[in-house]
Design an enzyme around this catalytic site. Structure first.
Site, short mmCIF file in Angstrom:
data_model
loop_
_atom_site.label_atom_id
_atom_site.label_comp_id
_atom_site.label_asym_id
_atom_site.label_seq_id
_atom_site.Cartn_x
_atom_site.Cartn_y
_atom_site.Cartn_z
N ASP A 1 -15.38 -20.61 -33.89
CA ASP A 1 -14.50 -20.72 -32.73
C ASP A 1 -15.25 -21.18 -31.48
OD1 ASP A 1 -12.64 -19.57 -34.49
OD2 ASP A 1 -13.10 -17.54 -33.81
N GLU B 1 -2.73 -22.16 -33.57
CA GLU B 1 -3.60 -21.27 -32.79
C GLU B 1 -4.70 -22.09 -32.13
OE1 GLU B 1 -4.89 -18.60 -35.87
OE2 GLU B 1 -6.17 -20.09 -36.81
C1 6LW Z 1 -9.38 -17.12 -34.54
C2 6LW Z 1 -8.51 -18.19 -34.97
C3 6LW Z 1 -9.29 -18.68 -36.07
O1 6LW Z 1 -8.86 -16.23 -33.62
O2 6LW Z 1 -9.78 -17.62 -36.74
O3 6LW Z 1 -10.22 -20.50 -37.10
C4 6LW Z 1 -9.64 -16.51 -35.89
N1 6LW Z 1 -9.56 -19.90 -36.21
O4 6LW Z 1 -8.27 -19.17 -34.03
C5 6LW Z 1 -10.85 -15.69 -35.91
O5 6LW Z 1 -11.98 -16.50 -35.75
#
Ligand code: 6LW
Length: 505
Positions: free
Chosen positions: A31, A185
């Site tokens: 991230d 996300e």
């Molecule tokens: C994070 C989400 C994700 O909050 O995995 O790959 C989660 N992305 O955006 C935890 O790293």
């Protein structure tokens, strides 16, 4: 007619073409979020259950990174309840520089939700949290020309907030949920020219991971999807880099665009195993018809113009500093009574706070395994205690090399099974312990994990059981020193990659 080959001007030689290797920050560094201040870049990653939390790195060229601290280095910034568990805690942060300050926003999924902290200087000190009453994960921060502060969260929704108090002033407004894949996300908002761009991840953080983009005239929308989405994915390919997603954009002082993102390097027989967690990669970004365009992420890529190698971190820590280097992390907490650099000067002394690595509460000080093939060595004085080296994914997945009562033993904990794999008497006094990882001789395992005492091999175990595919979760391997009974003292700890990287021209 043949054209003349390009000849370098002998008086004003061009900048030599240089290449860098991906990942730019290997090991459990997922991230990534990046910002630039003048000629300096800063980058942060998620840290989950580990303390201190949110490692922060500095670079002058986006390629060479050096950890300069941890943003959440006081327990008041990182409350974790007693029942916190692996892969909970701190999720995806966003790092920005605005109005002369650094701003970091993130989520503590175990306690309190979304919050932000600020600092004058990236190495800290960072403020105590300002909590934000906004559900969702992966918060982003962006400011418009009127000084409004916008916070996008997973979903994706966008709210106007007061970053001083954490109050939500408007929204959250539904924004754009991507192209219909699961888990929209990791939103980041950018103002580019007349447009606001919303970069997101969708498809989930596993092999289906993608990066998609939309744009609007204002942060309130309406959002228009790029004509071709996702703009980046390695899903369904046999590329050695997989799970590309969760990206952030940055420009160089010359105006070139680059992307940092997470990805994995699975190895071994199908379905493949990734053992280092999700790592930080760097890839160039172009713009075509007003939309960002990104090619597949390469293992070796042409570098941004500048080249500012940093002094590599010393491989060996002799524990003769006043404080622990920022790379050292501990699961959940590191209470002052559990460790000391002064009890025995020049040594790291660990006092047991829990009887087993199989449950939270044990004393463990470790660092991320950053290379597929590596060697971690330490000199231990076990005294009358019990301690050693461990490579861990979580409480239910770790291999330990420990010394107690004149014996060294290798213990494997894999899910519900705990087994003593090998044992050997050791002479009284100090011992040198070593854990190695290496590529297997035949395809199957992602790697082999070896255990050595005073230079002699005790055992070698299949590394797949310390992979995310077996253990589940969001983290990666951490190799460290521990004490589970009495006191164990470590004179030094040395970590070295043993793999070959491509030459950097
Ligand atoms: C994070 C989400 C994700 O909050 O995995 O790959 C989660 N992305 O955006 C935890 O790293």
């Amino acid at each position: 007619m043949a054209t003349n080959p390009t000849v370098l001007d002998p008086i004003e030689p061009r900048t030599a073409v240089r290449f860098y290797d991906n990942p730019v920050i290997g090991g459990f560094h997922p991230d990534p979020s990046v910002c630039r201040v003048g000629e300096d870049y800063y980058l942060v990653c998620s840290s989950f259950e580990y303390f201190p939390g949110v490692p922060i790195f500095h670079s002058r060229d986006l390629v060479h990174w050096r950890q300069i601290g941890n943003v959440l280095d006081r327990p008041s910034q990182l409350p974790l309840p007693a029942d916190a568990s692996a892969s909970r805690g701190i999720y995806a942060p966003t790092l920005r520089h605005h109005d002369g300050r650094f701003w970091l926003i993130t989520t503590n999924v175990s306690a309190g939700g979304n919050f932000l902290v600020t600092a004058e200087r990236p190495e800290g000190p960072w403020s105590d949290p300002v909590w934000i009453d906004l559900p969702g994960i992966d918060p982003d921060l962006a400011w418009d020309d009127d000084g409004n502060c916008w916070c996008a969260v997973s979903g994706v929704r966008v709210a106007r907030i007061d970053p001083g108090t954490g109050r939500v002033l408007e929204g959250p407004l539904p924004a754009w949920s991507g192209t219909g894949l699961q888990h929209p996300e990791a939103p980041h908002l950018y103002r580019v020219g007349d447009w606001w761009y919303l970069l997101i991840a969708e498809g989930g953080t596993e092999r289906g991971h993608t990066v998609s983009v939309a744009r609007a005239g204002t942060p309130r929308g309406p959002w228009e999807s790029a004509p071709v989405n996702p703009i980046l994915t390695h899903r369904g390919t046999d590329h050695p880099i997989q799970s590309t997603g969760h990206a952030d954009l940055v420009t160089t002082p010359d105006g070139d665009w680059w992307m940092v993102l997470l990805a994995t390097r699975p190895r071994g027989f199908t379905p493949g195993f990734h053992v280092l967690g999700r790592e930080t990669f760097l890839t160039p970004v172009g713009w075509v018809d007003g939309w960002p365009r990104v090619g597949p992420v390469k293992l070796t890529e042409r570098a941004p113009g500048a080249w500012h190698p940093v002094e590599p971190e010393p491989s060996r820590d002799d524990f003769d500093t006043a404080d622990l280097a920022p790379r050292w992390i501990s699961p959940y907490t590191r209470p002052p009574e559990s460790w000391s650099l002064t009890h025995r000067p020049g040594w790291l002394t660990l006092h047991a706070t829990g009887p087993t690595l199989d449950a939270p509460g044990a004393t463990f000080v470790g660092r991320r395994q950053q290379h597929p093939d590596c060697r971690a060595t330490a000199r231990l004085d076990p005294g009358a205690g019990r301690g050693g080296l461990s490579v861990r994914l979580d409480e239910a997945h770790h291999y330990d090399l420990e010394v107690v009562d004149g014996h060294a033993a290798v213990i494997a904990r894999i899910g519900p099974v705990r087994q003593r794999v090998a044992e050997r008497p050791v002479p009284p006094g100090q011992v040198v312990l070593m854990i190695t990882t290496r590529s297997p001789d035949a395809p199957g395992a992602p790697d082999l994990v070896g255990f050595h005492v005073n230079g002699e091999s005790l055992a070698e175990l299949d590394g797949r059981y310390l992979s995310t595919e077996v253990a589940t979760g969001f983290t990666g391997r951490v190799i460290g020193m521990y004490a589970t009974e009495g006191t164990a003292c470590f004179d030094w700890f040395d970590y070295e990659p043993t793999e070959r990287r491509s030459p950097q021209i």
